[in-house]
Every structure is written in C-alpha cells, then in structure tokens.
Scaffold this active site. Structure first.
Site, PDB file in Angstrom:
ATOM      1  N   SER A 104       0.735  -1.283   0.132  1.00  0.00           N
ATOM      2  CA  SER A 104      -0.002   0.090  -0.169  1.00  0.00           C
ATOM      3  C   SER A 104       0.802   1.014   0.112  1.00  0.00           C
ATOM      4  O   SER A 104       1.534   1.203  -0.902  1.00  0.00           O
ATOM      5  CB  SER A 104      -0.940  -0.011   1.193  1.00  0.00           C
ATOM      6  OG  SER A 104      -2.036   1.168   1.202  1.00  0.00           O
ATOM      7  N   HIS A 138      -8.211   1.382  -0.911  1.00  0.00           N
ATOM      8  CA  HIS A 138      -8.215   0.388  -2.121  1.00  0.00           C
ATOM      9  C   HIS A 138      -9.475   0.201  -2.354  1.00  0.00           C
ATOM     10  O   HIS A 138      -9.658  -0.819  -2.805  1.00  0.00           O
ATOM     11  CB  HIS A 138      -7.416  -0.630  -1.614  1.00  0.00           C
ATOM     12  CG  HIS A 138      -5.874  -0.128  -1.176  1.00  0.00           C
ATOM     13  ND1 HIS A 138      -5.142   0.507  -1.910  1.00  0.00           N
ATOM     14  CD2 HIS A 138      -5.336  -0.365  -0.134  1.00  0.00           C
ATOM     15  CE1 HIS A 138      -3.902   0.784  -1.473  1.00  0.00           C
ATOM     16  NE2 HIS A 138      -4.012   0.372  -0.122  1.00  0.00           N
TER      17      HIS A 138
END
Length: 319
Positions: free
Chosen positions: A92, A195
């Site tokens: 991430s 996300h």
C-alpha cells in the site's frame, strides 16, 4: 537474492521511532522530511499517541519518512544501493517508500506525494464512515462469498490466509457479527476503506498531480502491488501508485513473485513485523528480518552481504 519491503498503514505504533533518533544524523534527516511534509514527524514518531498517528494524513507521511530515513543506516551511507538489493516492494503506502528507494522518485517528491495522498484519502474517508478489518483463516471461497454478501470489498489480498475487508462501518459491524466459518475478524487501526471505490475523489486529484511529476526508471527490480509484476518504467509505476489508491493490494502476488525469482532473504523496513509475519507463512526457507530498531542493523548488514546482488556477483566470480 535479497528483497527489501516497506510496510503499510496500520503498522505504526506510538514511539516507534524513538530508538532511531539516537543515531547520528537520523534526527536531521527526519526533520528535513518533516519540513517537506509540513508535519512534525519527529514528534509523531516519538511522543504522539495512537489516535494521532492513526490519522491517515499523519500516518502515511510518517511511515514513508520512517523507511526513507533508515536507508543510510541500512546501507552504511552508500550513496547507491542498486548493487546491493535485487528487488524492492511496498505494501500500500509502502510502495511510495519502495519507489523512492529504487530511484523512481526523489525523497522530496515521495514526501510531497504521500502528504497529498494522505490528505486526500483522509478527506475521502471523512465523506462516509468507513474502515477495514482483517479476516484470518476460513475457506477462501467462503470468505469471498461472505464479504460480497455484506457488501464489502477484499481490499488487501495478503496471502497466508489473510484478506482485508473494506467498507462502511455498518458493513464491517455486520461482518463482525456474522463472520465466515473458522475465521477471525480483527478491526484495523486505519481510518477509511482504502483501496476501494470510496477513494475515487483522491485518485482524481492525485492523477492531476502526477502529470507534473518527473520520474526516473527504477535502478533495480520494483514489484507492483497491482499484480505482482516487475515494473521497469518509472512513469508507469507512478501511474500505478495513483490507481492503487482505489484498487486492491495483491500482496499475495508480490510474494509469489519473490518465490518465483528465488528470493533467499527479505528485510522489512521499520515499523517492521507485519510483512515478515506474512512471509513467514508464505515463503518457507527464506531468511527474514524485521528491522524494528537500530539493534537489528548488524543482522541487516550481514543479510545484505550474504543475500544481496554483491554476494551473488562474488560467488559467480569465484566459480
């Protein structure tokens, strides 16, 4: 073969940078990145409480700065680590750390990008109460079915029996009440459904910023969260950093790439532990190191000598 990985949001804890500030030059590097980010990262890494560093706009710059400021210590002040590391990857927001370490972005560009990423994602998260929870264990097909039934998105496919679900707080509460069979649900210390489509507004603005950023092609292999592929274009990797904000993290595929390439050693940058924990279950036989404090640097230096590109080159020269 050595890969170095950078952790994502949720891995931070109060005071995790305190021991690092005892190293010569570390405070000055962190203060410089603080100036670039417009945040007191020294305070956030040492004295700020858990709620403060849980804030997306604080956590993301703090994590990237923690990784970048440790690099001179890790490589013993060598200006270029390209000949020492075979691959970089980050989970991430950790992908920004990896991109800067591989030379795609300067440290200053990385801090401006992550500052805006964190701010924009925090704004997107504020629009609707959302969050994320880890789902551990259970049958993969059943887990997917249950998440779909609750309207949740599998935002992080982490491998080793772990999926991170993202959605509204009501959807996550329903998952807690009715989890998949033989699975545990653990709420994560993040402040939004990252996300997922909930981050669409952040992607739009980051995309506009990205058009003004000049990149370099990576100096060594750089593995992408999107699909586990090695990306050789700096411009493409930046585009992936933008789209990643609203798309799932496929860490399972990153680890598969490590295995396929024959990785023998993996070092996780501070605040370490999460990714080495996943690798322990998924990458059998690979030497792992969680670089948590400066006490771990001696072991890291040994692993770089024994697993890195320079070690491989020396072995080939000796044959």
């Amino acid at each position: 073969m050595l890969v170095i990985v950078a952790p994502g949001q949720g891995s931070q804890s109060p005071g995790f940078l305190s021991p690092w500030l005892e190293l010569d030059g570390y405070r000055e590097r962190l203060e410089w990145l603080s100036a670039v980010a417009g945040l007191d990262l020294v305070a956030h890494g040492t004295t700020s409480d858990a709620d403060t560093i849980r804030d997306t706009a604080v956590a993301q710059p703090l994590l990237v700065a923690a990784g970048l400021t440790s690099l001179p210590e890790l490589f013993e002040d060598r200006a270029d680590a390209t000949g020492l590391v075979d691959a970089w990857a980050g989970h991430s927001v950790g992908e920004i750390t990896a991109a800067a370490a591989a030379g795609v972005l300067s440290h200053e560009q990385a801090m401006v990008f992550v500052r805006e990423r964190g701010r924009l994602m925090a704004e997107a998260a504020a629009a609707t109460p959302t969050g994320m929870s880890a789902v551990l264990g259970g049958d993969p097909d059943e887990v997917g079915s249950v998440l779909e039934g609750h309207g949740l998105t599998p935002a992080n496919m982490n491998g080793a029996g772990q999926v991170v679900a993202a959605g509204t707080t009501d959807q996550l509460a329903a998952l807690q009440e009715a989890p998949p069979q033989r699975a545990r649900v653990i709420p994560l210390q993040v402040a939004g459904a990252f996300h997922t489509h909930h981050m669409g507004s952040a992607v739009d603005q980051l995309g506009r910023y990205a058009r003004a950023i000049t990149t370099q092609d990576p100096g060594t292999s750089l593995v992408s969260n999107a699909d586990g592929q090695i990306v050789t274009s700096g411009a493409e990797f930046l585009a992936r950093l933008v789209s990643q904000v609203s798309n799932p993290v496929r860490w399972d595929l990153c680890m598969q790439t490590f295995a396929d390439r024959g990785v023998t050693g993996l070092i996780e940058l501070a605040p370490a532990g999460t990714l080495t924990g996943l690798a322990k279950r998924a990458l059998k036989g690979v030497e792992l190191l969680a670089l948590k404090t400066p006490d771990d640097l001696e072991a890291a230096h040994r692993m770089i000598r024994e697993h890195g590109s320079a070690a491989t080159d020396s072995q080939e020269d000796a044959q």
